[in-house]
Design an enzyme around this catalytic site. Structure first.
Site, short mmCIF file in Angstrom:
data_model
loop_
_atom_site.label_atom_id
_atom_site.label_comp_id
_atom_site.label_asym_id
_atom_site.label_seq_id
_atom_site.Cartn_x
_atom_site.Cartn_y
_atom_site.Cartn_z
N ASN A 211 -25.02 119.72 -68.37
CA ASN A 211 -25.64 118.47 -68.85
C ASN A 211 -25.62 117.44 -67.73
O ASN A 211 -25.15 117.71 -66.63
CB ASN A 211 -24.95 117.98 -70.12
CG ASN A 211 -23.48 117.70 -69.88
OD1 ASN A 211 -23.13 116.82 -69.10
ND2 ASN A 211 -22.62 118.48 -70.51
N ALA A 275 -15.42 113.30 -71.28
CA ALA A 275 -16.24 114.42 -70.79
C ALA A 275 -17.34 114.77 -71.78
O ALA A 275 -17.18 114.62 -72.99
CB ALA A 275 -15.34 115.64 -70.58
N PRO A 305 -14.36 125.52 -78.37
CA PRO A 305 -13.29 124.77 -79.07
C PRO A 305 -13.55 123.28 -78.95
O PRO A 305 -14.12 122.82 -77.95
CB PRO A 305 -12.03 125.16 -78.31
CG PRO A 305 -12.49 125.75 -77.02
CD PRO A 305 -13.87 126.29 -77.24
N ASP A 306 -13.14 122.54 -79.97
CA ASP A 306 -13.29 121.07 -79.92
C ASP A 306 -11.99 120.49 -79.37
O ASP A 306 -10.98 120.41 -80.07
CB ASP A 306 -13.61 120.53 -81.32
CG ASP A 306 -14.11 119.11 -81.23
OD1 ASP A 306 -13.48 118.30 -80.52
OD2 ASP A 306 -15.15 118.81 -81.85
N ILE A 308 -10.99 117.46 -78.28
CA ILE A 308 -10.44 116.19 -78.76
C ILE A 308 -9.87 116.34 -80.18
O ILE A 308 -8.84 115.75 -80.51
CB ILE A 308 -11.50 115.06 -78.66
CG1 ILE A 308 -10.81 113.70 -78.56
CG2 ILE A 308 -12.50 115.07 -79.80
CD1 ILE A 308 -11.70 112.60 -78.04
N PHE A 323 -15.58 109.50 -77.12
CA PHE A 323 -16.92 108.94 -76.92
C PHE A 323 -17.89 109.61 -77.88
O PHE A 323 -17.63 110.72 -78.35
CB PHE A 323 -17.39 109.18 -75.47
CG PHE A 323 -16.84 108.17 -74.50
CD1 PHE A 323 -15.51 108.22 -74.12
CD2 PHE A 323 -17.65 107.16 -73.99
CE1 PHE A 323 -14.98 107.28 -73.24
CE2 PHE A 323 -17.14 106.22 -73.11
CZ PHE A 323 -15.80 106.28 -72.74
N LYS A 341 -13.27 113.90 -86.16
CA LYS A 341 -12.44 114.43 -85.06
C LYS A 341 -11.06 113.78 -85.02
O LYS A 341 -10.23 114.13 -84.20
CB LYS A 341 -13.15 114.23 -83.73
CG LYS A 341 -14.50 114.98 -83.65
CD LYS A 341 -14.99 115.06 -82.21
CE LYS A 341 -16.33 115.76 -82.13
NZ LYS A 341 -16.48 116.55 -80.89
O1 PMT Z 1 -20.25 110.97 -66.86
P1 PMT Z 1 -21.25 109.84 -66.85
O2 PMT Z 1 -22.50 110.19 -66.07
O3 PMT Z 1 -20.62 108.53 -66.41
O4 PMT Z 1 -21.77 109.60 -68.34
C1 PMT Z 1 -20.89 109.12 -69.31
C2 PMT Z 1 -21.07 109.84 -70.67
C3 PMT Z 1 -22.46 109.53 -71.22
C4 PMT Z 1 -20.91 111.35 -70.49
C5 PMT Z 1 -19.94 109.28 -71.61
O5 PMT Z 1 -20.16 107.90 -71.81
C6 PMT Z 1 -19.94 110.00 -72.96
O6 PMT Z 1 -20.64 109.65 -73.88
N1 PMT Z 1 -19.10 111.07 -73.05
C7 PMT Z 1 -19.04 111.95 -74.22
C8 PMT Z 1 -20.24 112.83 -74.25
C9 PMT Z 1 -20.22 113.81 -75.41
O7 PMT Z 1 -20.08 114.96 -75.19
O8 PMT Z 1 -20.29 113.25 -76.58
P2 PMT Z 1 -20.26 114.07 -77.99
O9 PMT Z 1 -20.78 113.09 -78.94
O10 PMT Z 1 -20.98 115.37 -77.85
O11 PMT Z 1 -18.72 114.37 -78.21
C10 PMT Z 1 -17.87 113.53 -78.95
C11 PMT Z 1 -16.46 113.55 -78.37
O12 PMT Z 1 -15.90 114.85 -78.54
C12 PMT Z 1 -16.37 113.23 -76.89
O13 PMT Z 1 -15.21 112.43 -76.69
C13 PMT Z 1 -16.21 114.59 -76.23
O14 PMT Z 1 -15.47 114.51 -74.99
C14 PMT Z 1 -15.44 115.36 -77.30
N2 PMT Z 1 -15.70 116.81 -77.32
C15 PMT Z 1 -16.95 117.29 -77.59
C16 PMT Z 1 -17.15 118.64 -77.68
C17 PMT Z 1 -16.06 119.52 -77.50
N3 PMT Z 1 -16.22 120.83 -77.55
N4 PMT Z 1 -14.84 119.03 -77.24
C18 PMT Z 1 -14.64 117.70 -77.15
O15 PMT Z 1 -13.51 117.24 -76.89
#
Ligand code: PMT
Length: 397
Positions: A211, A275, A305-306, A308, A323, A341
């Protein structure tokens, strides 16, 4: 996986034209005495007040004064110098330099470096009190802060022009303290773990699903946590960004490697999931490069796996900051994600073409149990500070 060790802080000192330029010599000396590696860049006007030779003597390195110096560029070019820096401090920062930086001008080496660096930029403004109070200077000040620049001073007192008021450069000792110790040590004694960047999920030995995450947000959070006194572990997907000084960095590629790296950390006080972790991976990546057959190719994807969620369900759980990257219904989706989460605080951002990912700035909506806070578009380094301030507001410590 590869763990990068820490190094002495690399500080780029910029000197612009003003009578206080002589104090910058003492600043460089103090930084060197504190164990920093220092490089100095002067504007043309600064060289009228102090010679480059003085700075060369105290820093131990040649001083750069022009952008288009073929000989200097063949050594460490200006982009390499911008990347080299852990922090940039411009002292003194004149009204003219502030105006040029606030407007994104890159018409000399120093302003070019300030634009090209991903390191925190600090300015120590120095000027006559009327010039400092002028609405144009104040508008430039506000704009620079919005862009994530930190202002150190100015102090008030007797000025070289004979007037008394606000506009004196902070004393070198105060600038060193602000740079090296950080403004507040409000995370001292805490272990902060940050995930940053995107993950890569292999399809075959040369192709992967990825991504647009650059890692900027997570790296800014790690740097800010160190500045506030925390011990920081940064678990990073592939990223070209330099490791912030004082941070222990663990490089990973896939979501499962990131999960293993997080799982291996037994004790943490704050976990920040910045991340962009791939939700799915290819069930069975090919062990040889896939050949083009002309037929439709289907890939079977299985959930990752999730990370967070796993951290939030530990018995001895840390404070969890996550995030949410959303293209629509930001508030609703983020609130549901926080709940699902088990996060304490979620930082929601709108993402899309030219939004959120791979940019130096962003806008965030912070949601927690019974509160929320909107953070307007600003540099990610500035947002990192606001996120930790919000953590203190929620936990009241
Ligand atoms: O890296 P940059 O270019 O500075 O951009 C920043 C960003 C846009 C990446 C950042 O601000 C951001 O939004 N990061 C989270 C992106 C994301 O994957 O969001 P999500 O809505 O899909 O996930 C929600 C949360 O679960 C996040 O905290 C993510 O880290 C966590 N997650 C998601 C999937 C997974 N399998 N495990 C996780 O821990």
């Amino acid at each position: 996986m590869n763990v990068t060790s820490t190094q002495p802080a690399r500080i780029l000192v910029g000197v612009s034209g003003g009578i206080a330029a002589y104090k910058a010599v003492a600043l460089v000396r103090r930084l060197v005495e504190a164990g920093c590696e220092v490089r100095v860049v002067m504007t043309e006007a600064a060289t009228r007040f102090v010679t480059p030779l003085s700075f060369q003597a105290v820093s131990g390195h040649p001083v750069r004064t022009t952008l288009l110096d073929a000989e200097a560029e063949s050594g460490m070019d200006h982009i390499a110098l911008a990347r080299w820096s852990d922090a940039v401090v411009v002292a003194p920062a004149s009204a003219d330099l502030m105006a040029r930086l606030a407007n994104g001008l890159a018409d000399d080496l120093l302003t070019t470096l300030c634009l090209a660096t991903s390191a925190p930029v600090h300015l120590a403004p120095t000027m006559n009190r009327q010039m400092w109070a002028h609405p144009a200077t104040q508008a430039n000040r506000a704009r620079l802060v919005e862009h994530g620049v930190t202002l150190l001073g100015p102090a008030a007192g007797a000025q070289a022009c004979g007037e008394t008021g606000e506009g004196r450069m902070l004393e070198p000792e105060a600038i060193v303290a602000a740079l090296l110790v950080g403004a507040r040590q409000d995370l001292a004694g805490r272990h902060v773990v940050v995930t940053a960047g995107g993950t890569r999920e292999p399809i075959d030995p040369v192709r992967f699903i990825a991504n647009r995450s650059s890692g900027r947000m997570g790296f800014a959070l790690a740097a800010e946590a160190v500045r506030r006194g925390a011990a920081v572990t940064l678990i990073a997907g592939p990223s070209a960004l330099p490791t912030p000084t004082g941070v222990e960095r663990v490089d990973v590629e896939t979501a499962r490697q990131m999960q293993a790296a997080v799982e291996s950390i037994a004790s943490m006080d704050i976990f920040v999931g910045a991340a962009a972790v791939a939700d799915y991976r290819v069930a069975a990546p090919a062990d040889r490069k896939l050949k083009k057959s002309g037929e439709t190719l289907s890939l079977e994807l299985v959930p990752n796996p999730d990370i967070i969620r796993e951290v939030a369900s530990r018995t001895d759980r840390p404070f969890v900051i996550g995030f949410a990257a959303e293209t629509d219904h930001l508030r609703e989706h983020a609130a549901a994600k926080r709940e699902a989460k088990g996060m304490d605080l979620i930082c929601a951002n709108e993402v899309g073409a030219d939004k959120g990912f791979d940019r130096p700035d962003n806008a965030l909506l912070l949601l927690w149990g019974d509160g929320e806070r909107e953070l307007p578009q600003a540099d990610k380094r500035h947002l990192a500070g606001e996120i930790f301030d919000t953590y203190h507001q929620i936990t009241q410590d």
